[in-house]
Structures are given as structure tokens and as C-alpha cells.
Enzyme design. Structure first.
Site, short mmCIF file in Angstrom:
data_model
loop_
_atom_site.label_atom_id
_atom_site.label_comp_id
_atom_site.label_asym_id
_atom_site.label_seq_id
_atom_site.Cartn_x
_atom_site.Cartn_y
_atom_site.Cartn_z
N LYS A 189 44.46 29.20 68.50
CA LYS A 189 43.10 29.48 68.03
C LYS A 189 42.10 29.42 69.19
CE LYS A 189 42.94 26.08 64.97
NZ LYS A 189 44.29 25.46 65.10
N ARG A 209 38.66 22.63 57.83
CA ARG A 209 40.02 22.11 57.81
C ARG A 209 40.37 21.49 56.46
NH1 ARG A 209 40.60 21.22 63.82
NH2 ARG A 209 42.62 20.31 64.25
N ARG A 232 51.41 21.41 76.73
CA ARG A 232 50.14 21.96 77.22
C ARG A 232 49.36 21.02 78.12
NH1 ARG A 232 46.35 23.13 71.86
NH2 ARG A 232 46.03 20.94 71.37
N ARG A 283 46.01 16.27 76.75
CA ARG A 283 45.21 15.68 75.67
C ARG A 283 45.90 14.45 75.12
NH1 ARG A 283 43.13 20.18 71.47
NH2 ARG A 283 43.62 18.47 70.05
N ARG A 324 49.65 15.36 62.91
CA ARG A 324 48.71 16.49 62.81
C ARG A 324 49.31 17.61 61.96
NH1 ARG A 324 47.92 17.07 68.94
NH2 ARG A 324 46.69 18.93 68.58
P1 AMP Z 1 41.62 20.28 67.63
O1 AMP Z 1 41.10 20.33 69.03
O2 AMP Z 1 41.06 21.37 66.77
O3 AMP Z 1 43.12 20.19 67.57
O4 AMP Z 1 41.05 18.91 67.00
C1 AMP Z 1 41.41 17.65 67.54
C2 AMP Z 1 41.13 16.56 66.53
O5 AMP Z 1 39.72 16.53 66.23
C3 AMP Z 1 41.81 16.72 65.18
O6 AMP Z 1 43.14 16.22 65.18
C4 AMP Z 1 40.88 15.90 64.28
O7 AMP Z 1 41.09 14.51 64.46
C5 AMP Z 1 39.50 16.22 64.85
N1 AMP Z 1 38.92 17.43 64.20
C6 AMP Z 1 38.63 18.62 64.77
N2 AMP Z 1 38.11 19.48 63.87
C7 AMP Z 1 38.06 18.82 62.70
C8 AMP Z 1 37.66 19.17 61.39
N3 AMP Z 1 37.19 20.39 61.09
N4 AMP Z 1 37.77 18.22 60.41
C9 AMP Z 1 38.22 16.98 60.69
N5 AMP Z 1 38.66 16.59 61.89
C10 AMP Z 1 38.57 17.49 62.91
#
Ligand code: AMP
Length: 218
Positions: free
Chosen positions: A13, A88, A127, A160, A171
Site C-alpha cells: 500500500k 482499518r 523490509r 521497523r 498484525r
Molecule cells: P502500518 O504502518 O499501516 O503498518 O501501521 C503500523 C501500526 O500503526 C499498526 O500496526 C497499528 O498499531 C497502527 N495503526 C496504523 N493505522 C491504524 C489505523 N487505521 N487504526 C488503528 N491502528 C493503526
């Protein structure tokens, strides 16, 4: 042009959102990246989000919705935006719907990038990102020439903290239990499209996305 990118963690994404941003001139809104920046800056929101993120759990809806609304209301979003990692949950999707209706905006496309989970685990484990210039690598699929060093600017690469095996598994559980349901939610709304994010290069996947977006703006 207001777009949502759906897809499991690691589906691409962020990578595709960056390409859409460059091509169509609308900003990428990554809630994960905003949260990481808040953590880095040590803000109240960042501190609240930390425990959830480190466990691979979702940050509570009310925090995320307020954060997203603030970002979408930004001047640079007037011509459109690409949501990457938001919504989400069903509650977030409902809140987004109300938010957009209040701003007299609509969603032009919801694109789901589909990739098999086994491949995603390897993608996430491998990554690495250069925090200085933003370049992305993968130790399995696109390794840097020198271990852990950015090919583009020579800085050390970063992994990360939530890209470890245990957190990744959680996740995916969270994705399957809470986020996957958005596919049906947006299918019912009628502007849902899918692309195969598993085979083909980043550019080939982007071509499929570009085609969908060009069709959606007519
Ligand atoms: P991402 O970079 O999109 O993989 O997000 C990393 C982490 O941020 C996720 O595992 C969640 O803990 C938090 N996070 C990001 N976006 C959301 C969302 N829309 N709702 C809830 N938690 C989020």
C-alpha cells in the site's frame, strides 16, 4: 480524487501510494507513518499509540479517527488524497463516511491489493528503509549492495520495530479479524476494485492501479 488502498500488512500500500502521489499529485496519508512520527516526536498521541503498535494491535478508533480527520481537512487534500492504512475497522469506515459527507466529498475508488499471506510474512521480515532518504530495500527480494547500508545515500538502514515475527503474526490476526471485513463493506458500496499485488513488478502493479484510477475519473 479520493482513494482508499486496502490490503494486508506488507501488500505494498505504501509503495503504491507513493507512486500515485507522484503521478496524480495528491498526498499519501499513511496513518502508520503519522503515528511513527508522533512517537518519534514524543507527543501525547505518540506515547499513547506506542504500546498498541509494538504489540501489532490497533490504536483505538477514537484516536485514529480524530487524527485522520485533522489530516484530511488539510489544505493539501482539497484536490484529493490517498488513504494508506486507514480505515482499518468498520467503526473507522463509518466515521470516514460521515467525515467525507460533512466535507461534501466522496470516495472515487477503493482498491484492494491482494497478496498471499505467506509471501507477506517474508516481505515484512525482510523490509528495511533508509530513514535519511526514504529508499526501501528488502533483504530477500531487493537486497542493498552492502549489508544494511543504503545504496542511494550510504546511511544505515532501519528495520521497523513491529516487523518481527511475533508482532507480524498478530498484525495478520488483527487484519483477518478486524480489517478484512472492509472488503465486503466497500463491495456493497460499489466503488471497490482489486489488483493482484503478488505477481509482477511494482511498476506493473502500479499500471493496473493507474488504469483503475483513470477509469474512475473518466
Ligand atoms: P502500518 O504502518 O499501516 O503498518 O501501521 C503500523 C501500526 O500503526 C499498526 O500496526 C497499528 O498499531 C497502527 N495503526 C496504523 N493505522 C491504524 C489505523 N487505521 N487504526 C488503528 N491502528 C493503526
Amino acid at each position: 480524487m479520493n482513494i482508499i488502498l486496502l490490503g494486508a500488512p506488507g501488500a505494498g500500500k505504501g509503495t503504491q501510494a507513493e507512486k500515485i502521489e507522484k503521478t496524480f499529485g495528491i498526498p499519501q496519508i499513511s496513518t502508520g507513518a503519522i503515528l511513527r512520527a508522533e512517537r518519534e516526536a514524543g507527543t501525547e498521541l505518540g506515547n499513547k499509540a506506542k504500546t498498541f503498535m509494538d504489540a501489532g494491535d490497533l490504536v483505538p478508533d477514537e484516536l485514529i479517527v480524530a487524527m485522520a480527520e485533522k489530516r484530511i481537512s488539510g489544505n493539501d487534500c482539497q484536490k484529493g488524497f490517498i488513504l494508506d492504512g486507514f480505515p482499518r475497522t468498520s467503526a473507522q469506515a463509518e466515521a470516514l463516511g460521515h467525515m467525507l459527507a460533512g466535507m461534501q466529498k466522496k470516495l472515487n475508488a477503493v482498491i484492494n491489493i491482494k497478496v498471499n499471506e505467506d509471501i507477506l510474512v517474508k516481505r515484512l521480515l525482510g523490509r528495511r528503509q533508509c530513514l535519511k532518504c526514504g529508499d526501501n530495500f528488502n533483504v530477500y527480494f531487493n537486497a542493498p549492495k552492502k549489508e544494511n547500508i543504503c545504496d542511494s545515500c550510504g546511511s544505515e538502514l532501519n528495520q521497523r520495530s513491529d516487523d518481527n515475527e511475533e508482532t507480524i503474526r498478530n498484525r495478520f490476526d488483527v487484519y483477518n479479524n478486524q480489517t478484512n471485513t472492509l472488503i465486503d463493506y466497500y463491495k456493497n458500496k460499489g466503488n471497490y476494485k482489486e489488483v493482484n499485488g503478488e505477481t509482477g513488478s511494482i511498476d506493473e502493479i502500479f499500471s493496473s492501479i493507474k488504469k483503475i484510477l483513470e477509469e474512475s475519473i473518466g
